[in-house]
Design a protein around this motif. Structure first.
Motif, PDB file in Angstrom:
ATOM      1  N   ARG A  79       9.168  29.986  46.039  1.00  0.00           N
ATOM      2  CA  ARG A  79       9.808  28.776  45.523  1.00  0.00           C
ATOM      3  C   ARG A  79      11.270  29.014  45.180  1.00  0.00           C
ATOM      4  N   ASN A  80      11.614  30.269  44.918  1.00  0.00           N
ATOM      5  CA  ASN A  80      12.982  30.614  44.548  1.00  0.00           C
ATOM      6  C   ASN A  80      13.777  31.182  45.717  1.00  0.00           C
ATOM      7  N   PRO A 156      18.150  27.515  45.601  1.00  0.00           N
ATOM      8  CA  PRO A 156      17.312  28.698  45.367  1.00  0.00           C
ATOM      9  C   PRO A 156      18.093  29.863  44.763  1.00  0.00           C
ATOM     10  N   GLN A 157      17.356  30.795  44.167  1.00  0.00           N
ATOM     11  CA  GLN A 157      17.981  32.010  43.639  1.00  0.00           C
ATOM     12  C   GLN A 157      18.444  32.919  44.769  1.00  0.00           C
ATOM     13  N   THR A 188      23.705  31.903  43.690  1.00  0.00           N
ATOM     14  CA  THR A 188      22.665  32.192  44.672  1.00  0.00           C
ATOM     15  C   THR A 188      23.001  33.467  45.434  1.00  0.00           C
TER      16      THR A 188
END
Length: 216
Positions: A79-80, A156-157, A188
């Protein structure tokens, strides 16, 4: 953010994709990954995305050991992580808007927020006017930009991109790279696998692989 410690990846037939790989990529860093075909670039990206597991060694993503990650924990890690695949992996029976929105819908974002952010990122990649089109009606370059929009939309990360400018002209390539650099400036972590030597002149850190080994 991403740490490889003496990582090996061996496929059946004793094919070594990665050999004793040790490297670290910091939060917010923008890194180009390059090297000849078969050097291990795609394997490295797939391992960060948990599509592959190390044969030996340790890989930490956001502080979590991928080798020990339970299967039911992988979706939460992903998810990241935004991913731009080399073959795009767009859903052919969903519109451009629906393909991009999917990344937010799986996170449970409110419908109004999903529509707002989806339109905003498609406008950034120059495809707001194609929002109701289906992927088969788009050119290869347009599909590539949809894939980039989908990877960016949930901020996202980590963002992994495998040849994200491969089907784009110089102007569009620069626009996509500007978007990725802006995401990096917001925190990011960006890893881009590429053969495009023009991109390597942008002044970012370059990691070179050769036959699965860290070459430079």
């Amino acid at each position: 953010m991403i740490q490889f410690f003496h990582v090996y990846k061996t496929y059946p037939g004793d094919v070594q994709a990665l050999v004793d790989l040790t490297l670290e990529i910091d939060k917010g860093e923008f890194v180009f990954l390059t090297g000849p075909s078969g050097a291990g670039k795609s394997t490295l990206l797939r391992m960060v995305f948990c599509a592959e597991r190390p044969t030996r060694g340790q890989l930490l993503v956001g502080g979590r050991n991928v080798a020990r990650l339970a299967a039911n924990a992988v979706p939460y890690l992903r998810r990241n992580i935004g991913v731009v695949f080399q073959d795009f992996k767009l859903l052919q029976r969903r519109t451009v808007e629906e393909n991009v929105a999917l990344a937010l819908e799986v996170l449970g974002a409110p419908r109004r927020e999903v529509r707002r952010r989806t339109y905003a990122v498609l406008k950034q990649v120059g495809l707001a006017h194609k929002i109701h089109q289906y992927p088969p009606r788009l050119s290869g370059g347009e599909q590539q930009r949809v894939a980039v929009a989908r990877a960016l939309v949930n901020e996202p990360q980590i963002l992994l991109a495998d040849e994200p400018t491969g089907n784009l002209d110089h102007e569009r390539s620069s626009e996509i790279m500007n978007l990725l650099e802006a995401a990096s400036a917001r925190g990011t972590t960006i890893v881009v696998a590429t053969h495009d030597l023009r991109l390597l002149e942008r002044g970012q850190r370059v990691i070179r692989l050769d036959a699965g080994r860290l070459a430079a």
